[in-house]
Design an enzyme around this catalytic site. Structure first.
Site, short mmCIF file in Angstrom:
data_model
loop_
_atom_site.label_atom_id
_atom_site.label_comp_id
_atom_site.label_asym_id
_atom_site.label_seq_id
_atom_site.Cartn_x
_atom_site.Cartn_y
_atom_site.Cartn_z
N GLY A 1 0.83 -1.20 0.00
CA GLY A 1 0.00 0.00 0.00
C GLY A 1 0.86 1.25 0.00
O GLY A 1 2.06 1.18 0.29
N SER A 2 0.25 2.36 -0.36
CA SER A 2 0.99 3.62 -0.35
C SER A 2 0.03 4.78 -0.23
O SER A 2 -1.16 4.67 -0.56
CB SER A 2 1.84 3.76 -1.63
OG SER A 2 1.01 3.78 -2.78
N GLY A 3 0.53 5.90 0.28
CA GLY A 3 -0.25 7.12 0.40
C GLY A 3 0.60 8.31 -0.02
O GLY A 3 1.70 8.14 -0.57
N ALA A 4 0.10 9.50 0.25
CA ALA A 4 0.82 10.70 -0.17
C ALA A 4 2.19 10.80 0.49
O ALA A 4 3.16 11.22 -0.14
CB ALA A 4 -0.02 11.93 0.16
N PHE A 5 2.27 10.42 1.76
CA PHE A 5 3.54 10.54 2.49
C PHE A 5 3.96 9.23 3.14
O PHE A 5 4.80 9.22 4.03
CB PHE A 5 3.41 11.62 3.59
CG PHE A 5 2.61 12.82 3.17
CD1 PHE A 5 3.07 13.66 2.17
CD2 PHE A 5 1.39 13.09 3.77
CE1 PHE A 5 2.32 14.75 1.77
CE2 PHE A 5 0.64 14.19 3.38
CZ PHE A 5 1.10 15.02 2.37
N LYS B 1 4.29 4.60 2.90
CA LYS B 1 4.28 3.32 2.21
C LYS B 1 4.04 2.23 3.24
O LYS B 1 4.44 2.36 4.40
CB LYS B 1 5.61 3.07 1.48
CG LYS B 1 5.86 4.05 0.33
CD LYS B 1 7.20 3.77 -0.36
CE LYS B 1 7.44 4.76 -1.48
NZ LYS B 1 8.76 4.53 -2.15
N VAL B 2 3.35 1.18 2.81
CA VAL B 2 3.02 0.07 3.71
C VAL B 2 3.68 -1.19 3.18
O VAL B 2 3.52 -1.53 2.00
CB VAL B 2 1.49 -0.13 3.83
CG1 VAL B 2 1.19 -1.22 4.87
CG2 VAL B 2 0.79 1.18 4.20
N LYS C 1 3.40 0.51 8.35
CA LYS C 1 3.19 1.76 7.63
C LYS C 1 4.32 2.72 8.00
O LYS C 1 4.49 3.06 9.17
CB LYS C 1 1.83 2.36 7.99
CG LYS C 1 1.48 3.63 7.23
CD LYS C 1 0.07 4.09 7.61
CE LYS C 1 -0.36 5.33 6.82
NZ LYS C 1 -1.76 5.74 7.17
N ASP D 1 -13.57 9.52 6.38
CA ASP D 1 -13.00 9.14 5.08
C ASP D 1 -13.37 7.69 4.75
O ASP D 1 -12.54 6.92 4.27
CB ASP D 1 -11.49 9.33 5.07
CG ASP D 1 -10.90 9.35 3.65
OD1 ASP D 1 -11.68 9.59 2.70
OD2 ASP D 1 -9.68 9.12 3.52
#
Length: 406
Positions: free
Chosen positions: A34-38, A40-41, A72, A173
Protein backbone atom coordinates in the site's frame (compact mmCIF):
# COMPACT_ATOMS: atom_id res chain seq x y z
CA UNK A 1 21.96 9.64 -14.43
CA UNK A 2 19.21 11.36 -12.49
CA UNK A 3 17.11 8.20 -12.62
CA UNK A 4 20.02 6.05 -11.39
CA UNK A 5 20.73 8.52 -8.60
CA UNK A 6 17.13 8.45 -7.51
CA UNK A 7 17.04 4.66 -7.47
CA UNK A 8 20.22 4.50 -5.38
CA UNK A 9 18.74 6.99 -2.90
CA UNK A 10 15.51 5.01 -2.69
CA UNK A 11 17.49 1.79 -2.10
CA UNK A 12 19.56 3.49 0.59
CA UNK A 13 16.42 4.79 2.32
CA UNK A 14 14.82 1.36 2.16
CA UNK A 15 17.87 -0.34 3.69
CA UNK A 16 17.79 2.23 6.50
CA UNK A 17 14.14 1.33 7.10
CA UNK A 18 15.02 -2.38 7.10
CA UNK A 19 17.64 -1.76 9.79
CA UNK A 20 15.35 0.47 11.86
CA UNK A 21 12.63 -2.18 11.76
CA UNK A 22 15.14 -4.89 12.71
CA UNK A 23 16.32 -2.81 15.65
CA UNK A 24 12.69 -2.72 16.84
CA UNK A 25 12.04 -6.43 16.39
CA UNK A 26 10.58 -6.67 12.87
CA UNK A 27 11.92 -8.09 9.63
CA UNK A 28 10.79 -5.81 6.82
CA UNK A 29 10.20 -7.36 3.40
CA UNK A 30 10.39 -5.57 0.07
CA UNK A 31 6.74 -6.43 -0.64
CA UNK A 32 4.90 -3.09 -0.77
CA UNK A 33 1.20 -3.60 -0.08
CA UNK A 34 0.00 0.00 0.00
CA UNK A 35 0.99 3.62 -0.35
CA UNK A 36 -0.25 7.12 0.40
CA UNK A 37 0.82 10.70 -0.17
CA UNK A 38 3.54 10.54 2.49
CA UNK A 39 3.64 6.87 3.39
CA UNK A 40 4.28 3.32 2.21
CA UNK A 41 3.02 0.07 3.71
CA UNK A 42 5.16 -3.06 3.66
CA UNK A 43 4.68 -6.67 4.63
CA UNK A 44 6.86 -7.56 7.63
CA UNK A 45 7.43 -10.34 10.15
CA UNK A 46 7.46 -9.98 13.92
CA UNK A 47 10.40 -11.72 15.56
CA UNK A 48 9.78 -14.10 18.46
CA UNK A 49 11.78 -11.76 20.71
CA UNK A 50 9.43 -8.88 19.85
CA UNK A 51 6.35 -10.96 20.49
CA UNK A 52 7.69 -11.85 23.93
CA UNK A 53 7.81 -8.15 24.80
CA UNK A 54 4.49 -7.08 23.22
CA UNK A 55 1.49 -8.89 24.70
CA UNK A 56 -0.96 -7.14 22.37
CA UNK A 57 0.95 -8.34 19.32
CA UNK A 58 1.51 -11.85 20.69
CA UNK A 59 -2.12 -12.50 21.63
CA UNK A 60 -3.43 -11.39 18.24
CA UNK A 61 -0.88 -13.27 16.14
CA UNK A 62 -1.34 -16.39 18.25
CA UNK A 63 -4.96 -16.50 17.12
CA UNK A 64 -3.95 -15.92 13.50
CA UNK A 65 -1.19 -18.56 13.67
CA UNK A 66 1.34 -16.55 11.69
CA UNK A 67 3.86 -13.78 12.42
CA UNK A 68 3.01 -11.37 9.60
CA UNK A 69 2.19 -7.69 10.15
CA UNK A 70 1.89 -4.59 8.00
CA UNK A 71 4.23 -1.70 8.75
CA UNK A 72 3.19 1.76 7.63
CA UNK A 73 6.20 4.03 7.20
CA UNK A 74 5.47 7.77 7.14
CA UNK A 75 8.08 10.18 5.84
CA UNK A 76 8.18 13.04 8.34
CA UNK A 77 10.52 14.96 6.04
CA UNK A 78 8.09 14.88 3.09
CA UNK A 79 4.87 15.46 5.02
CA UNK A 80 3.58 18.97 5.78
CA UNK A 81 4.02 20.20 9.33
CA UNK A 82 0.25 20.13 9.85
CA UNK A 83 0.15 16.45 8.96
CA UNK A 84 2.87 15.52 11.44
CA UNK A 85 1.51 17.66 14.25
CA UNK A 86 -2.23 17.17 13.75
CA UNK A 87 -3.35 14.35 11.48
CA UNK A 88 -0.79 11.64 12.33
CA UNK A 89 -1.34 11.95 16.11
CA UNK A 90 -5.10 11.80 15.47
CA UNK A 91 -4.69 8.61 13.45
CA UNK A 92 -2.66 6.95 16.21
CA UNK A 93 -5.05 8.16 18.91
CA UNK A 94 -8.08 6.90 16.95
CA UNK A 95 -6.55 3.47 16.40
CA UNK A 96 -5.71 3.19 20.09
CA UNK A 97 -9.25 4.26 21.03
CA UNK A 98 -10.87 1.67 18.74
CA UNK A 99 -8.52 -1.21 19.61
CA UNK A 100 -9.81 -4.77 19.98
CA UNK A 101 -12.70 -4.81 17.57
CA UNK A 102 -12.77 -7.63 15.03
CA UNK A 103 -13.61 -5.27 12.14
CA UNK A 104 -11.16 -2.43 12.88
CA UNK A 105 -7.53 -2.87 11.90
CA UNK A 106 -5.35 -3.28 14.99
CA UNK A 107 -2.44 -0.98 15.84
CA UNK A 108 0.17 -3.02 17.72
CA UNK A 109 2.75 -0.31 18.40
CA UNK A 110 4.53 2.74 16.99
CA UNK A 111 8.10 3.98 16.94
CA UNK A 112 9.82 6.88 15.21
CA UNK A 113 12.94 8.92 14.63
CA UNK A 114 13.59 12.35 13.18
CA UNK A 115 12.99 11.13 9.62
CA UNK A 116 10.22 8.54 9.82
CA UNK A 117 7.30 7.28 11.88
CA UNK A 118 6.43 3.56 11.92
CA UNK A 119 2.97 2.14 12.60
CA UNK A 120 2.89 -1.64 13.14
CA UNK A 121 -0.55 -2.76 12.01
CA UNK A 122 -2.62 -5.90 11.64
CA UNK A 123 -2.17 -7.47 8.19
CA UNK A 124 -5.23 -7.76 5.94
CA UNK A 125 -3.80 -9.94 3.19
CA UNK A 126 -6.69 -9.90 0.69
CA UNK A 127 -6.49 -6.24 -0.23
CA UNK A 128 -9.18 -3.58 -0.24
CA UNK A 129 -12.90 -3.69 -0.95
CA UNK A 130 -12.54 -1.82 -4.25
CA UNK A 131 -10.24 -4.53 -5.63
CA UNK A 132 -12.56 -7.22 -4.32
CA UNK A 133 -15.67 -5.74 -5.96
CA UNK A 134 -13.90 -5.41 -9.31
CA UNK A 135 -12.42 -8.93 -9.14
CA UNK A 136 -15.77 -10.52 -8.24
CA UNK A 137 -17.51 -8.49 -10.96
CA UNK A 138 -15.06 -9.80 -13.54
CA UNK A 139 -15.48 -13.35 -12.28
CA UNK A 140 -19.29 -13.14 -12.40
CA UNK A 141 -19.34 -11.10 -15.63
CA UNK A 142 -21.88 -8.99 -13.77
CA UNK A 143 -21.21 -5.73 -11.93
CA UNK A 144 -21.21 -5.80 -8.14
CA UNK A 145 -21.40 -8.39 -5.39
CA UNK A 146 -24.30 -10.69 -4.73
CA UNK A 147 -26.64 -9.23 -2.12
CA UNK A 148 -25.87 -12.00 0.36
CA UNK A 149 -22.19 -11.12 0.41
CA UNK A 150 -22.86 -7.37 0.40
CA UNK A 151 -25.15 -7.89 3.40
CA UNK A 152 -22.49 -9.79 5.32
CA UNK A 153 -19.82 -7.17 4.64
CA UNK A 154 -22.22 -4.31 5.37
CA UNK A 155 -23.06 -5.77 8.77
CA UNK A 156 -19.36 -5.90 9.66
CA UNK A 157 -18.82 -2.36 8.41
CA UNK A 158 -21.77 -1.03 10.41
CA UNK A 159 -20.39 -2.85 13.44
CA UNK A 160 -16.97 -1.22 12.96
CA UNK A 161 -18.40 2.28 12.48
CA UNK A 162 -20.70 1.88 15.50
CA UNK A 163 -17.69 0.86 17.59
CA UNK A 164 -15.83 3.98 16.43
CA UNK A 165 -18.77 6.27 17.17
CA UNK A 166 -19.30 4.69 20.58
CA UNK A 167 -15.62 5.35 21.25
CA UNK A 168 -16.08 9.01 20.33
CA UNK A 169 -14.35 8.68 16.93
CA UNK A 170 -15.75 9.78 13.57
CA UNK A 171 -13.86 8.40 10.57
CA UNK A 172 -14.65 11.09 7.92
CA UNK A 173 -13.00 9.14 5.08
CA UNK A 174 -15.11 6.01 4.70
CA UNK A 175 -14.61 4.58 1.21
CA UNK A 176 -13.96 1.24 -0.47
CA UNK A 177 -10.20 1.82 -0.55
CA UNK A 178 -10.15 2.22 3.26
CA UNK A 179 -11.88 -1.10 3.87
CA UNK A 180 -9.66 -4.19 3.83
CA UNK A 181 -10.30 -7.94 3.88
CA UNK A 182 -8.18 -10.41 5.82
CA UNK A 183 -7.35 -14.00 4.86
CA UNK A 184 -10.54 -15.26 6.55
CA UNK A 185 -12.76 -12.78 4.73
CA UNK A 186 -13.30 -10.50 7.72
CA UNK A 187 -13.67 -6.82 6.95
CA UNK A 188 -11.16 -4.41 8.52
CA UNK A 189 -11.75 -0.66 8.64
CA UNK A 190 -8.49 1.25 8.27
CA UNK A 191 -6.86 4.63 7.47
CA UNK A 192 -7.91 6.96 10.28
CA UNK A 193 -5.88 9.87 8.92
CA UNK A 194 -8.91 12.19 8.79
CA UNK A 195 -10.57 10.79 11.92
CA UNK A 196 -11.51 13.09 14.76
CA UNK A 197 -13.02 12.88 18.21
CA UNK A 198 -16.66 13.84 17.95
CA UNK A 199 -16.79 15.37 21.43
CA UNK A 200 -20.33 16.29 22.36
CA UNK A 201 -23.05 14.25 20.66
CA UNK A 202 -24.37 17.14 18.56
CA UNK A 203 -21.11 19.03 18.07
CA UNK A 204 -20.35 20.26 14.55
CA UNK A 205 -17.15 20.04 12.52
CA UNK A 206 -15.92 22.28 9.74
CA UNK A 207 -12.85 20.62 8.17
CA UNK A 208 -13.38 19.96 4.44
CA UNK A 209 -11.91 16.48 4.00
CA UNK A 210 -12.60 13.08 2.50
CA UNK A 211 -13.17 11.96 -1.10
CA UNK A 212 -15.74 13.72 -3.27
CA UNK A 213 -17.50 10.54 -4.40
CA UNK A 214 -18.17 9.47 -0.79
CA UNK A 215 -18.55 12.88 0.85
CA UNK A 216 -21.84 14.00 2.37
CA UNK A 217 -23.63 16.91 0.63
CA UNK A 218 -23.43 19.20 3.67
CA UNK A 219 -19.62 18.99 3.51
CA UNK A 220 -19.62 19.75 -0.23
CA UNK A 221 -21.77 22.80 0.54
CA UNK A 222 -19.09 23.97 3.02
CA UNK A 223 -21.51 23.81 5.93
CA UNK A 224 -20.62 22.80 9.45
CA UNK A 225 -21.56 19.17 9.84
CA UNK A 226 -22.12 16.34 12.30
CA UNK A 227 -19.36 13.77 11.81
CA UNK A 228 -21.50 10.76 12.64
CA UNK A 229 -24.20 11.78 10.16
CA UNK A 230 -21.56 12.38 7.48
CA UNK A 231 -20.22 8.85 8.06
CA UNK A 232 -23.76 7.51 7.54
CA UNK A 233 -23.91 9.06 4.06
CA UNK A 234 -20.61 7.37 3.18
CA UNK A 235 -22.02 4.03 4.35
CA UNK A 236 -24.84 4.45 1.83
CA UNK A 237 -22.36 5.13 -0.98
CA UNK A 238 -20.30 2.06 -0.05
CA UNK A 239 -23.37 -0.19 0.06
CA UNK A 240 -24.48 1.09 -3.35
CA UNK A 241 -20.98 0.41 -4.73
CA UNK A 242 -21.03 -3.14 -3.38
CA UNK A 243 -24.36 -4.14 -4.93
CA UNK A 244 -24.04 -2.21 -8.23
CA UNK A 245 -20.31 -2.20 -9.00
CA UNK A 246 -20.26 1.57 -9.47
CA UNK A 247 -20.62 4.78 -7.50
CA UNK A 248 -24.07 6.37 -7.15
CA UNK A 249 -22.83 9.88 -7.96
CA UNK A 250 -19.77 10.43 -10.10
CA UNK A 251 -18.54 13.96 -10.70
CA UNK A 252 -15.28 15.67 -9.87
CA UNK A 253 -16.81 19.12 -9.39
CA UNK A 254 -18.64 19.53 -6.05
CA UNK A 255 -21.46 21.68 -7.50
CA UNK A 256 -22.18 19.08 -10.20
CA UNK A 257 -22.02 16.32 -7.62
CA UNK A 258 -24.67 18.15 -5.58
CA UNK A 259 -26.98 18.25 -8.59
CA UNK A 260 -26.73 14.46 -8.92
CA UNK A 261 -27.30 13.99 -5.19
CA UNK A 262 -30.52 15.99 -5.34
CA UNK A 263 -31.84 13.67 -8.06
CA UNK A 264 -31.08 10.62 -5.93
CA UNK A 265 -29.51 7.27 -6.89
CA UNK A 266 -30.57 5.13 -9.83
CA UNK A 267 -30.67 1.43 -8.99
CA UNK A 268 -29.59 -1.46 -11.22
CA UNK A 269 -32.24 -3.96 -12.38
CA UNK A 270 -32.82 -6.89 -10.07
CA UNK A 271 -31.77 -5.15 -6.85
CA UNK A 272 -34.17 -6.06 -4.07
CA UNK A 273 -36.65 -3.38 -2.86
CA UNK A 274 -35.37 -3.88 0.69
CA UNK A 275 -31.79 -3.05 -0.31
CA UNK A 276 -32.96 -0.03 -2.29
CA UNK A 277 -34.91 1.17 0.75
CA UNK A 278 -31.85 0.93 2.99
CA UNK A 279 -29.66 2.83 0.52
CA UNK A 280 -32.28 5.57 0.16
CA UNK A 281 -32.49 5.80 3.93
CA UNK A 282 -28.76 6.50 4.16
CA UNK A 283 -28.51 8.80 1.11
CA UNK A 284 -30.83 11.46 2.48
CA UNK A 285 -29.83 15.05 1.69
CA UNK A 286 -30.91 16.25 5.14
CA UNK A 287 -28.44 14.80 7.67
CA UNK A 288 -31.05 14.29 10.40
CA UNK A 289 -33.30 12.37 8.02
CA UNK A 290 -30.69 9.63 7.52
CA UNK A 291 -31.12 6.27 9.16
CA UNK A 292 -29.09 5.90 12.33
CA UNK A 293 -26.80 2.93 12.93
CA UNK A 294 -29.40 1.29 15.18
CA UNK A 295 -31.96 1.56 12.37
CA UNK A 296 -29.48 0.25 9.82
CA UNK A 297 -28.56 -2.75 11.98
CA UNK A 298 -32.23 -3.67 12.49
CA UNK A 299 -33.32 -2.99 8.90
CA UNK A 300 -35.12 -5.95 7.31
CA UNK A 301 -32.43 -6.26 4.63
CA UNK A 302 -29.62 -6.46 7.23
CA UNK A 303 -31.00 -8.87 9.83
CA UNK A 304 -30.08 -12.20 8.11
CA UNK A 305 -26.40 -11.19 8.30
CA UNK A 306 -26.40 -11.25 12.10
CA UNK A 307 -27.01 -15.01 12.28
CA UNK A 308 -24.49 -15.79 9.53
CA UNK A 309 -21.79 -13.64 11.11
CA UNK A 310 -22.36 -15.24 14.51
CA UNK A 311 -21.65 -18.67 13.02
CA UNK A 312 -18.56 -17.35 11.22
CA UNK A 313 -17.13 -15.73 14.35
CA UNK A 314 -17.76 -18.92 16.32
CA UNK A 315 -15.86 -21.08 13.82
CA UNK A 316 -13.00 -18.58 13.78
CA UNK A 317 -12.86 -18.51 17.58
CA UNK A 318 -12.83 -22.31 17.75
CA UNK A 319 -10.11 -22.48 15.12
CA UNK A 320 -7.94 -20.04 17.06
CA UNK A 321 -7.99 -22.39 20.07
CA UNK A 322 -6.53 -25.33 18.13
CA UNK A 323 -2.87 -26.02 18.91
CA UNK A 324 -1.01 -25.74 15.64
CA UNK A 325 2.39 -24.53 14.47
CA UNK A 326 2.81 -21.20 12.75
CA UNK A 327 2.02 -21.41 9.05
CA UNK A 328 4.71 -18.92 8.17
CA UNK A 329 7.97 -19.40 10.03
CA UNK A 330 10.09 -16.40 10.78
CA UNK A 331 12.52 -15.93 7.88
CA UNK A 332 16.22 -16.31 8.51
CA UNK A 333 18.23 -13.14 8.74
CA UNK A 334 20.57 -14.16 5.94
CA UNK A 335 17.72 -14.39 3.42
CA UNK A 336 17.60 -11.59 0.89
CA UNK A 337 14.26 -10.12 1.95
CA UNK A 338 11.41 -12.13 3.48
CA UNK A 339 8.48 -12.72 1.15
CA UNK A 340 10.03 -10.42 -1.38
CA UNK A 341 7.87 -11.44 -4.30
CA UNK A 342 4.56 -12.59 -2.94
CA UNK A 343 2.13 -12.96 -0.07
CA UNK A 344 1.50 -16.48 1.22
CA UNK A 345 -1.70 -18.03 -0.07
CA UNK A 346 -4.45 -17.27 2.47
CA UNK A 347 -5.62 -20.22 4.55
CA UNK A 348 -9.34 -20.78 5.05
CA UNK A 349 -11.05 -23.12 7.50
CA UNK A 350 -12.59 -26.31 6.05
CA UNK A 351 -15.70 -25.57 4.06
CA UNK A 352 -15.03 -21.83 3.81
CA UNK A 353 -14.49 -20.00 0.58
CA UNK A 354 -13.12 -16.66 -0.42
CA UNK A 355 -15.96 -14.15 -0.14
CA UNK A 356 -17.96 -14.04 -3.35
CA UNK A 357 -15.27 -14.87 -5.83
CA UNK A 358 -12.14 -16.75 -6.79
CA UNK A 359 -9.64 -17.65 -4.07
CA UNK A 360 -6.87 -15.56 -5.59
CA UNK A 361 -6.91 -11.78 -5.77
CA UNK A 362 -6.47 -10.30 -9.21
CA UNK A 363 -5.50 -6.73 -9.94
CA UNK A 364 -8.22 -6.28 -12.50
CA UNK A 365 -11.18 -4.02 -13.02
CA UNK A 366 -14.50 -4.54 -14.70
CA UNK A 367 -14.12 -2.05 -17.54
CA UNK A 368 -17.76 -1.03 -17.69
CA UNK A 369 -18.36 -0.43 -14.00
CA UNK A 370 -16.96 3.01 -13.37
CA UNK A 371 -15.88 1.91 -9.88
CA UNK A 372 -12.33 3.17 -9.58
CA UNK A 373 -9.97 4.53 -6.97
CA UNK A 374 -10.96 7.95 -5.64
CA UNK A 375 -7.41 9.05 -4.79
CA UNK A 376 -7.52 11.71 -7.50
CA UNK A 377 -10.70 13.11 -6.00
CA UNK A 378 -9.42 13.26 -2.42
CA UNK A 379 -9.88 16.49 -0.51
CA UNK A 380 -7.85 17.98 2.31
CA UNK A 381 -4.09 17.86 2.71
CA UNK A 382 -3.68 14.48 1.05
CA UNK A 383 -4.89 11.62 0.27
CA UNK A 384 -7.43 -12.34 23.23
CA UNK A 385 -10.91 -12.99 21.58
CA UNK A 386 -13.43 -14.93 23.77
CA UNK A 387 -14.55 -18.39 22.74
CA UNK A 388 -18.23 -18.01 22.00
CA UNK A 389 -20.68 -20.41 23.60
CA UNK A 390 -23.26 -22.18 21.47
CA UNK A 391 -25.27 -22.98 24.58
CA UNK A 392 -26.06 -19.42 25.63
CA UNK A 393 -27.82 -16.61 23.81
CA UNK A 394 -25.71 -14.19 25.84
CA UNK A 395 -22.84 -15.17 23.54
CA UNK A 396 -24.39 -12.94 20.91
CA UNK A 397 -23.23 -9.99 22.97
CA UNK A 398 -19.62 -11.05 22.25
CA UNK A 399 -20.06 -10.80 18.49
CA UNK A 400 -19.25 -7.67 16.51
CA UNK A 401 -22.13 -5.24 16.58
CA UNK A 402 -23.73 -6.44 19.82
CA UNK A 403 -23.86 -2.88 21.13
CA UNK A 404 -26.05 -1.94 18.19
CA UNK A 405 -28.86 -4.01 19.63
CA UNK A 406 -28.54 -2.90 23.26
Amino acid sequence: MKGNGRRKLDQQNFMEQVQECKDNGYLLSSKKIGSGAFSKVYLAYATHERMQHNSKLASDLRGKRHTMVAIKIISIAKAPVEFSRKFLPREISSLNATYKHLNVVQLYETYQNSQRSYLVLELAARGDLLEHINAVSDHRCCPGLEEEEARRLSWQLVSAVAHCHNSGIVHRDLKCENILLDDRGFLKLTDFGFANRSGLKNSLLSTFCGSVAYTAPEILMSKKYNGEQADLWSLGVILYAMVSGKLPFKERQPHRMLQLMRRGPTFPPGLSPECQDLIRGLLQLRPRARLGLQQVATHCWMLPAAHALFRTVLVSALESQLPAPMDDAEPSEDSEHPAAGHLPRPRLWPGARAPGGPPERRNVGFSGLGLRSTVAASLGIGTSRQLLSLCSMSAIRNMPGHYLLN
